[in-house]
Design a protein around this motif. Sequence first.
Motif, PDB file in Angstrom:
ATOM      1  N   ALA A 105      41.773  49.595  36.523  1.00  0.00           N
ATOM      2  CA  ALA A 105      41.723  50.691  37.494  1.00  0.00           C
ATOM      3  C   ALA A 105      41.512  50.159  38.917  1.00  0.00           C
ATOM      4  O   ALA A 105      42.155  50.623  39.864  1.00  0.00           O
ATOM      5  CB  ALA A 105      40.599  51.659  37.113  1.00  0.00           C
ATOM      6  N   GLU A 106      40.632  49.159  39.060  1.00  0.00           N
ATOM      7  CA  GLU A 106      40.379  48.585  40.389  1.00  0.00           C
ATOM      8  C   GLU A 106      41.638  47.917  40.958  1.00  0.00           C
ATOM      9  O   GLU A 106      41.924  48.026  42.151  1.00  0.00           O
ATOM     10  CB  GLU A 106      39.247  47.546  40.327  1.00  0.00           C
ATOM     11  N   LEU A 108      44.636  48.733  40.503  1.00  0.00           N
ATOM     12  CA  LEU A 108      45.531  49.792  40.988  1.00  0.00           C
ATOM     13  C   LEU A 108      44.967  50.441  42.250  1.00  0.00           C
ATOM     14  O   LEU A 108      45.663  50.580  43.257  1.00  0.00           O
ATOM     15  CB  LEU A 108      45.711  50.866  39.913  1.00  0.00           C
ATOM     16  N   GLU A 109      43.699  50.812  42.200  1.00  0.00           N
ATOM     17  CA  GLU A 109      43.088  51.556  43.322  1.00  0.00           C
ATOM     18  C   GLU A 109      43.051  50.725  44.604  1.00  0.00           C
ATOM     19  O   GLU A 109      43.191  51.247  45.696  1.00  0.00           O
ATOM     20  CB  GLU A 109      41.669  51.986  42.947  1.00  0.00           C
ATOM     21  N   GLN A 110      42.849  49.415  44.439  1.00  0.00           N
ATOM     22  CA  GLN A 110      42.776  48.548  45.623  1.00  0.00           C
ATOM     23  C   GLN A 110      44.157  48.043  46.047  1.00  0.00           C
ATOM     24  O   GLN A 110      44.273  47.231  46.965  1.00  0.00           O
ATOM     25  CB  GLN A 110      41.833  47.367  45.366  1.00  0.00           C
ATOM     26  N   GLY A 111      45.204  48.495  45.364  1.00  0.00           N
ATOM     27  CA  GLY A 111      46.581  48.133  45.742  1.00  0.00           C
ATOM     28  C   GLY A 111      46.921  46.676  45.469  1.00  0.00           C
ATOM     29  O   GLY A 111      47.880  46.139  46.022  1.00  0.00           O
ATOM     30  N   ILE A 112      46.136  46.031  44.589  1.00  0.00           N
ATOM     31  CA  ILE A 112      46.442  44.623  44.258  1.00  0.00           C
ATOM     32  C   ILE A 112      47.697  44.574  43.384  1.00  0.00           C
ATOM     33  O   ILE A 112      48.518  43.673  43.490  1.00  0.00           O
ATOM     34  CB  ILE A 112      45.220  43.964  43.557  1.00  0.00           C
ATOM     35  N   GLN A 320      31.932  42.931  43.812  1.00  0.00           N
ATOM     36  CA  GLN A 320      32.020  44.265  44.455  1.00  0.00           C
ATOM     37  C   GLN A 320      31.430  45.339  43.552  1.00  0.00           C
ATOM     38  O   GLN A 320      30.655  46.185  43.983  1.00  0.00           O
ATOM     39  CB  GLN A 320      33.489  44.633  44.698  1.00  0.00           C
ATOM     40  N   GLY A 321      31.825  45.296  42.274  1.00  0.00           N
ATOM     41  CA  GLY A 321      31.351  46.290  41.303  1.00  0.00           C
ATOM     42  C   GLY A 321      29.832  46.266  41.171  1.00  0.00           C
ATOM     43  O   GLY A 321      29.197  47.309  41.053  1.00  0.00           O
ATOM     44  N   ILE A 322      29.270  45.038  41.202  1.00  0.00           N
ATOM     45  CA  ILE A 322      27.804  44.913  41.088  1.00  0.00           C
ATOM     46  C   ILE A 322      27.154  45.505  42.348  1.00  0.00           C
ATOM     47  O   ILE A 322      26.214  46.303  42.260  1.00  0.00           O
ATOM     48  CB  ILE A 322      27.391  43.429  40.900  1.00  0.00           C
ATOM     49  N   GLN A 323      27.699  45.118  43.504  1.00  0.00           N
ATOM     50  CA  GLN A 323      27.113  45.616  44.775  1.00  0.00           C
ATOM     51  C   GLN A 323      27.188  47.133  44.872  1.00  0.00           C
ATOM     52  O   GLN A 323      26.262  47.795  45.333  1.00  0.00           O
ATOM     53  CB  GLN A 323      27.836  44.986  45.968  1.00  0.00           C
ATOM     54  N   GLN A 324      28.326  47.703  44.440  1.00  0.00           N
ATOM     55  CA  GLN A 324      28.488  49.164  44.525  1.00  0.00           C
ATOM     56  C   GLN A 324      27.774  49.885  43.372  1.00  0.00           C
ATOM     57  O   GLN A 324      27.925  51.093  43.220  1.00  0.00           O
ATOM     58  CB  GLN A 324      29.987  49.506  44.503  1.00  0.00           C
ATOM     59  N   LYS A 325      27.090  49.127  42.554  1.00  0.00           N
ATOM     60  CA  LYS A 325      26.336  49.660  41.398  1.00  0.00           C
ATOM     61  C   LYS A 325      27.244  50.399  40.407  1.00  0.00           C
ATOM     62  O   LYS A 325      26.828  51.360  39.764  1.00  0.00           O
ATOM     63  CB  LYS A 325      25.185  50.556  41.853  1.00  0.00           C
TER      64      LYS A 325
END
Length: 438
Positions: A105-106, A108-112, A320-325
């Motif tokens: 999902a990330e 796709l969402e981040q346009g990678i 990023q996922g860890i930082q954004q909880k």
Amino acid sequence: MCVGCGLCVYQCPSGALEMGWNEYGFLTPNLAGECNSQGECLTVCPFNPHPEKKISTENEISQNFLTDELNHHPKIGKYKGIYAGYSDDYRLSSSSGGLATYISAELLEQGIVDHVISIKESPNREMHYEYAVSSNKDAVISSSKTRYYPVTLAKMLRDLHPLEGRVAIVGVACFIKAVRLAQYRDPELKKKIPFLIGIICGGLKSKFFTEYLARKAGVIENIQQPQYRIKNLQGSAGDYSFGCLDSQTNSNKTIRMKTVGDMWGTGLFKANACDFCDDVTTELADISLGDAWIKPYHLDGRGTNLIITRSALSDKLIQQGIQQKRLNLEPLTIERLLFSQKGSFNHRHTGLSYRVKLAGKNNCLIPPKRFVREKVSFDFKIVQLLRMKIRRKSLDVWKNYPDALLFDKKMNFSLKLLKGATTFYHYKKAALNKLKIK
Ligand SMILES: Cc1cc2nc3c(=O)[nH]c(=O)nc-3n(C[C@H](O)[C@H](O)[C@H](O)COP(=O)(O)OP(=O)(O)OC[C@H]3O[C@@H](n4cnc5c(N)ncnc54)[C@H](O)[C@@H]3O)c2cc1C
């Protein structure tokens, strides 16, 4: 030696190859036309017995693809970070901690990438599951969960070029290796597929495995929607069930895997090629995801992933996922990672040299392998021999007697012998270790 990835079909210049079921319930390539190839199909085969030196094993292939500054361990390949944990968003709708769905999902969402190619329910009911394209988050969620069912990339890769944009592919080690080999031959594919999500795999199963479990659950015909990892949220991670729809009664039938016996350590219904795979942690992917089969994680029935990042980008996604909880992860030492997949390392690294020797004596062509100098004790050789025999016998028996009761009866003696041999091997090893400590 085939795992049914279908890359040979994709690579076949004359289009003479197509995938089909073999008599043992595996997808394999068949020659359906005139072959005018010089062996191109073999160049992308993960079990090619004669690969170029530059790409002869995972060690050499990784030099071409995993080029960020990374650590290296001979048993797990190149890596940046090792973690255990789960995604808050996807854990409950996934088989383990939901990291495969989270990363897809990330991306796709981040346009990678613009699309993710992973496994979904097939419109063809007989196939159950197949590789398919997801281009948004909802579609990705519908491709969550582990499917222990044969699948192939053949059609998907053929349809890749007209698909606009960049794609990520989810796959087990041999499929990821095949994609890397295709990228090595065709650099355009390297641009087209900038990210590979590796699923740590303990062996591919024949479709007989699904038929057997369905019959154990009480579904005799017309198996629909098989589910392989139904979680017990109140139990441990290993206490999951198999289930499928009984179309005659339109009800779901399930069976706890604990009651079926050991389906993984015994070799039941496994592909022969898997006994010659030494890539335990999907070393060629950008990120490798498995189950954290160690304390305290395995005590939690909601599921916990094991995560190995192998590129700066994949590690950034995790950080990023860890930082954004959104990710609940903690670092794991390499020793704990090795312990978590102990059985797989033991079988596929320690036991490999004996299986390779046996195969050589039987004039089988074996691809270049690492770990072929490991010393195998006499008692572990017996365990290997029994596992190989059980693997083969299970396929022969189910092919001729597709009945769960009869199957159990016919396999009973061999499985008991294996259990005895394995217990002896473990006791002896533990006793020797104790003596060493003293
Ligand atoms: C055949 C097989 C054997 C496995 N053996 C082990 C093992 O020995 N040890 C271990 O730690 N983990 C093993 N796993 C991995 C484990 O079952 C989980 O898939 C993994 O931990 C990811 O969990 P998740 O919650 O992050 O995945 P989810 O978020 O549920 O997503 C699962 C992802 O895997 C894809 N997928 C499902 N089935 C397949 C398939 N057959 N081939 C390729 N992709 C698929 C889905 O499309 C989805 O993208 C195995 C998986 C498979 C398919």
